[in-house]
Write an enzyme that holds these catalytic residues in place. Structure first.
Site, PDB file in Angstrom:
ATOM      1  N   GLY A  20     -30.808 101.781  68.060  1.00 22.27           N
ATOM      2  CA  GLY A  20     -29.347 101.317  68.414  1.00 22.27           C
ATOM      3  C   GLY A  20     -29.476  99.942  69.316  1.00 22.27           C
ATOM      4  O   GLY A  20     -28.540  99.409  69.225  1.00 22.27           O
ATOM      5  N   ARG A  24     -34.451  97.318  72.520  1.00 26.86           N
ATOM      6  CA  ARG A  24     -35.633  98.428  71.872  1.00 26.86           C
ATOM      7  C   ARG A  24     -36.053  97.483  70.679  1.00 26.86           C
ATOM      8  O   ARG A  24     -37.234  97.693  70.655  1.00 26.86           O
ATOM      9  CB  ARG A  24     -34.773  99.579  71.699  1.00 26.86           C
ATOM     10  CG  ARG A  24     -35.878 100.707  71.119  1.00 26.86           C
ATOM     11  CD  ARG A  24     -36.880 101.175  72.254  1.00 26.86           C
ATOM     12  NE  ARG A  24     -36.090 102.136  72.887  1.00 26.86           N
ATOM     13  CZ  ARG A  24     -36.356 102.795  74.076  1.00 26.86           C
ATOM     14  NH1 ARG A  24     -37.577 102.164  74.641  1.00 26.86           N
ATOM     15  NH2 ARG A  24     -35.955 103.772  74.501  1.00 26.86           N
ATOM     16  N   ARG A  43     -23.948  88.181  68.639  1.00 29.15           N
ATOM     17  CA  ARG A  43     -23.516  89.297  69.476  1.00 29.15           C
ATOM     18  C   ARG A  43     -24.618  89.991  70.297  1.00 29.15           C
ATOM     19  O   ARG A  43     -24.564  91.090  70.760  1.00 29.15           O
ATOM     20  CB  ARG A  43     -22.878  90.081  68.576  1.00 29.15           C
ATOM     21  CG  ARG A  43     -21.432  89.848  67.935  1.00 29.15           C
ATOM     22  CD  ARG A  43     -21.045  90.924  67.041  1.00 29.15           C
ATOM     23  NE  ARG A  43     -19.532  90.418  66.423  1.00 29.15           N
ATOM     24  CZ  ARG A  43     -18.568  90.761  66.760  1.00 29.15           C
ATOM     25  NH1 ARG A  43     -18.470  91.867  67.762  1.00 29.15           N
ATOM     26  NH2 ARG A  43     -17.258  90.410  66.249  1.00 29.15           N
ATOM     27  N   ARG A  87     -33.778 104.187  60.407  1.00 24.41           N
ATOM     28  CA  ARG A  87     -32.963 104.466  61.910  1.00 24.41           C
ATOM     29  C   ARG A  87     -34.287 105.000  62.816  1.00 24.41           C
ATOM     30  O   ARG A  87     -34.638 106.058  62.532  1.00 24.41           O
ATOM     31  CB  ARG A  87     -31.973 105.231  61.884  1.00 24.41           C
ATOM     32  CG  ARG A  87     -31.320 105.677  63.199  1.00 24.41           C
ATOM     33  CD  ARG A  87     -30.174 106.189  63.462  1.00 24.41           C
ATOM     34  NE  ARG A  87     -29.832 106.999  64.501  1.00 24.41           N
ATOM     35  CZ  ARG A  87     -29.928 106.786  65.858  1.00 24.41           C
ATOM     36  NH1 ARG A  87     -30.210 105.454  66.174  1.00 24.41           N
ATOM     37  NH2 ARG A  87     -29.816 107.578  66.694  1.00 24.41           N
ATOM     38  N   VAL A  88     -34.573 104.366  64.058  1.00 22.81           N
ATOM     39  CA  VAL A  88     -35.285 105.120  64.814  1.00 22.81           C
ATOM     40  C   VAL A  88     -34.521 105.184  66.255  1.00 22.81           C
ATOM     41  O   VAL A  88     -34.206 104.134  66.835  1.00 22.81           O
ATOM     42  CB  VAL A  88     -36.528 104.080  65.239  1.00 22.81           C
ATOM     43  CG1 VAL A  88     -37.699 104.454  64.088  1.00 22.81           C
ATOM     44  CG2 VAL A  88     -36.327 102.741  65.247  1.00 22.81           C
ATOM     45  N   SER A  90     -32.653 107.899  69.591  1.00 24.31           N
ATOM     46  CA  SER A  90     -32.452 109.175  70.288  1.00 24.31           C
ATOM     47  C   SER A  90     -31.486 109.899  70.015  1.00 24.31           C
ATOM     48  O   SER A  90     -30.817 109.367  69.307  1.00 24.31           O
ATOM     49  CB  SER A  90     -32.380 108.756  71.749  1.00 24.31           C
ATOM     50  OG  SER A  90     -31.188 108.040  71.842  1.00 24.31           O
ATOM     51  N   GLU A 179     -26.599 112.987  67.178  1.00 31.00           N
ATOM     52  CA  GLU A 179     -26.471 111.423  67.525  1.00 31.00           C
ATOM     53  C   GLU A 179     -25.420 110.898  66.942  1.00 31.00           C
ATOM     54  O   GLU A 179     -24.364 111.438  66.597  1.00 31.00           O
ATOM     55  CB  GLU A 179     -28.031 110.751  66.836  1.00 31.00           C
ATOM     56  CG  GLU A 179     -28.225 111.293  65.480  1.00 31.00           C
ATOM     57  CD  GLU A 179     -27.394 110.395  64.385  1.00 31.00           C
ATOM     58  OE1 GLU A 179     -28.153 109.400  64.078  1.00 31.00           O
ATOM     59  OE2 GLU A 179     -26.545 110.684  63.712  1.00 31.00           O
ATOM     60  N   MET A 180     -25.539 109.479  66.667  1.00 31.68           N
ATOM     61  CA  MET A 180     -23.989 108.889  66.529  1.00 31.68           C
ATOM     62  C   MET A 180     -23.988 108.091  65.076  1.00 31.68           C
ATOM     63  O   MET A 180     -23.041 107.061  64.917  1.00 31.68           O
ATOM     64  CB  MET A 180     -23.632 107.955  67.435  1.00 31.68           C
ATOM     65  CG  MET A 180     -23.096 109.198  68.608  1.00 31.68           C
ATOM     66  SD  MET A 180     -22.572 108.142  70.477  1.00 31.68           S
ATOM     67  CE  MET A 180     -20.913 107.984  69.672  1.00 31.68           C
ATOM     68  N   GLU A 181     -25.063 107.893  64.456  1.00 32.60           N
ATOM     69  CA  GLU A 181     -25.181 106.876  63.327  1.00 32.60           C
ATOM     70  C   GLU A 181     -25.393 107.315  61.892  1.00 32.60           C
ATOM     71  O   GLU A 181     -25.222 106.813  60.997  1.00 32.60           O
ATOM     72  CB  GLU A 181     -26.136 105.781  63.668  1.00 32.60           C
ATOM     73  CG  GLU A 181     -25.838 104.771  64.902  1.00 32.60           C
ATOM     74  CD  GLU A 181     -25.875 105.732  66.332  1.00 32.60           C
ATOM     75  OE1 GLU A 181     -27.037 106.497  66.468  1.00 32.60           O
ATOM     76  OE2 GLU A 181     -25.397 105.191  67.238  1.00 32.60           O
ATOM     77  N   SER A 203     -33.911 113.001  73.424  1.00 31.32           N
ATOM     78  CA  SER A 203     -34.012 112.503  74.638  1.00 31.32           C
ATOM     79  C   SER A 203     -33.337 113.429  75.782  1.00 31.32           C
ATOM     80  O   SER A 203     -33.291 113.260  76.938  1.00 31.32           O
ATOM     81  CB  SER A 203     -33.151 111.299  74.804  1.00 31.32           C
ATOM     82  OG  SER A 203     -31.834 111.182  74.025  1.00 31.32           O
ATOM     83  N   ASP A 204     -32.565 114.075  75.251  1.00 31.74           N
ATOM     84  CA  ASP A 204     -31.735 115.157  76.174  1.00 31.74           C
ATOM     85  C   ASP A 204     -31.351 116.501  75.351  1.00 31.74           C
ATOM     86  O   ASP A 204     -31.646 116.531  74.269  1.00 31.74           O
ATOM     87  CB  ASP A 204     -30.450 114.799  76.412  1.00 31.74           C
ATOM     88  CG  ASP A 204     -30.050 113.473  75.656  1.00 31.74           C
ATOM     89  OD1 ASP A 204     -30.388 113.195  74.587  1.00 31.74           O
ATOM     90  OD2 ASP A 204     -29.082 112.669  76.506  1.00 31.74           O
ATOM     91  N   ARG A 217     -38.591 107.959  77.863  1.00 30.08           N
ATOM     92  CA  ARG A 217     -38.070 107.514  76.462  1.00 30.08           C
ATOM     93  C   ARG A 217     -38.889 106.418  76.105  1.00 30.08           C
ATOM     94  O   ARG A 217     -39.201 106.587  74.706  1.00 30.08           O
ATOM     95  CB  ARG A 217     -36.709 106.826  76.565  1.00 30.08           C
ATOM     96  CG  ARG A 217     -35.359 107.927  77.030  1.00 30.08           C
ATOM     97  CD  ARG A 217     -34.012 107.613  76.561  1.00 30.08           C
ATOM     98  NE  ARG A 217     -33.148 108.253  77.156  1.00 30.08           N
ATOM     99  CZ  ARG A 217     -31.875 108.334  76.650  1.00 30.08           C
ATOM    100  NH1 ARG A 217     -31.441 107.272  75.818  1.00 30.08           N
ATOM    101  NH2 ARG A 217     -30.989 109.024  76.878  1.00 30.08           N
TER     102      ARG A 217
HETATM  103  N1  LIG Z   1     -23.501 111.577  71.007  1.00 32.55           N
HETATM  104  C1  LIG Z   1     -24.566 111.765  71.385  1.00 32.55           C
HETATM  105  N2  LIG Z   1     -25.044 112.744  72.282  1.00 32.55           N
HETATM  106  C2  LIG Z   1     -26.174 112.805  72.796  1.00 32.55           C
HETATM  107 CL1  LIG Z   1     -26.958 114.367  73.743  1.00 32.55          CL
HETATM  108  C3  LIG Z   1     -27.183 111.702  72.436  1.00 32.55           C
HETATM  109  N3  LIG Z   1     -28.427 111.472  72.838  1.00 32.55           N
HETATM  110  C4  LIG Z   1     -28.676 110.408  72.137  1.00 32.55           C
HETATM  111  N4  LIG Z   1     -27.765 109.946  71.431  1.00 32.55           N
HETATM  112  C5  LIG Z   1     -27.876 108.485  70.698  1.00 32.55           C
HETATM  113  O1  LIG Z   1     -27.891 107.765  71.734  1.00 32.55           O
HETATM  114  C6  LIG Z   1     -26.750 106.732  71.735  1.00 32.55           C
HETATM  115  C7  LIG Z   1     -26.075 107.293  72.842  1.00 32.55           C
HETATM  116  O2  LIG Z   1     -26.401 107.386  74.129  1.00 32.55           O
HETATM  117  C8  LIG Z   1     -26.151 107.075  70.438  1.00 32.55           C
HETATM  118  O3  LIG Z   1     -26.657 105.992  69.569  1.00 32.55           O
HETATM  119  C9  LIG Z   1     -26.676 108.183  69.782  1.00 32.55           C
HETATM  120  O4  LIG Z   1     -27.067 107.854  68.672  1.00 32.55           O
HETATM  121  C10 LIG Z   1     -26.691 110.782  71.622  1.00 32.55           C
HETATM  122  N5  LIG Z   1     -25.586 110.760  71.383  1.00 32.55           N
END
Ligand SMILES: Nc1nc(Cl)c2ncn([C@@H]3O[C@H](CO)[C@@H](O)[C@H]3O)c2n1
Length: 232
Positions: A20, A24, A43, A87-88, A90, A179-181, A203-204, A217
């Site tokens: 992302g 990185r 960008r 995709r690599v 977190s 995650e978001m992607e 990561s969390d 990380r």
């Molecule tokens: N919603 C969300 N929640 C948690 Cl707990 C996340 N930990 C890592 N990511 C990822 O890291 C970025 C957000 O910090 C996003 O690209 C997402 O893919 C997370 N996105």
């Protein structure tokens, strides 16, 4: 040159790693590639192509969220001939047994993104990983003695949710992490009949509240990259 990528056809390898964060991407290129060449900084979304163990490979940032990765995936596939998109990134754990620093392969991606709901008229499309890349990643992890987990992930459109407890429903139905992607990446790849796979490092944790430091990380990220580069 595409609208969002300032490169020429041929500048990008058939296989690309997609973190992302563009910084990185810079770190991956400078750490793992021989002779990395920057092919994009439009960008600030840095992209590089180089050699890894005799194979040509690229890496580029995607930004956060389904809209952003969908734009880059579309252009990389349709205008630069990319065939394997990995995709690599977190992710946050939704399960007790998915620990901080674990490496997770996304077999499929659930989502609250409206894009596929609109696209499929309210029916549920199932964004799914490339079996070929998935199998190669499992083999690579085994050969490198890297423990992995695999399953359904949740691609969210939000990072700061109003309803912190909402993850428990997804967790109850076996979703491993958030995650978001990925749902966006897998859908765009399927639309263009190319391969995609997401490899995440936890990561969390929403279960324990634990978070990795930015230094952690970076070091734990290496296992995921070492697996991803074997797919080139
Ligand atoms: N919603 C969300 N929640 C948690 Cl707990 C996340 N930990 C890592 N990511 C990822 O890291 C970025 C957000 O910090 C996003 O690209 C997402 O893919 C997370 N996105």
């Amino acid at each position: 040159m595409s609208i969002h990528i300032g490169a020429q056809k041929g500048d990008v390898a058939e296989t690309i790693l997609l973190p992302g964060d563009p910084l990185r991407a810079k770190w991956i290129a400078e750490t793992f590639f021989e002779n990395p060449v920057c092919f994009n900084n439009v960008r600030g979304m840095l992209g590089y192509t180089g050699m890894y163990q005799g194979k040509r490979v690229s890496v580029m940032g995607t930004g956060m969220g389904v809209p952003s990765i969908s734009i880059y995936a579309h252009e990389l596939i349709t205008q630069f001939g990319v065939k394997n998109l990995i995709r690599v990134g977190s992710a946050g754990s939704y399960q007790e047994h998915i620990k901080i620093r674990d490496v997770v392969l996304a077999m499929a991606a659930s989502s609250n993104s409206g894009i596929n709901t609109l696209r499929f008229g309210g029916a549920d499309y199932a964004p799914t990983a490339s079996f070929e890349l998935f199998q190669k990643a499992v083999d690579a992890a085994k050969n490198k003695n890297i423990a992995i987990k695999a399953g359904n992930v949740f691609t969210s459109d939000e990072f700061y949710t109003d309803d912190f407890e909402s993850y428990k429903k997804w967790s109850k139905f076996g979703v491993l992490c958030v995650e978001m992607e990925t749902a966006g990446l897998y859908t765009v790849a399927a639309k263009h009949n190319v391969n995609a796979l997401t490899i995440c490092t936890i990561s969390d944790s929403l279960v324990t509240g634990e978070k990795t430091t930015s230094k952690e990380r970076e070091t734990t990220f290496k296992d995921m990259i070492n697996i991803a580069l074997e797919l080139a």
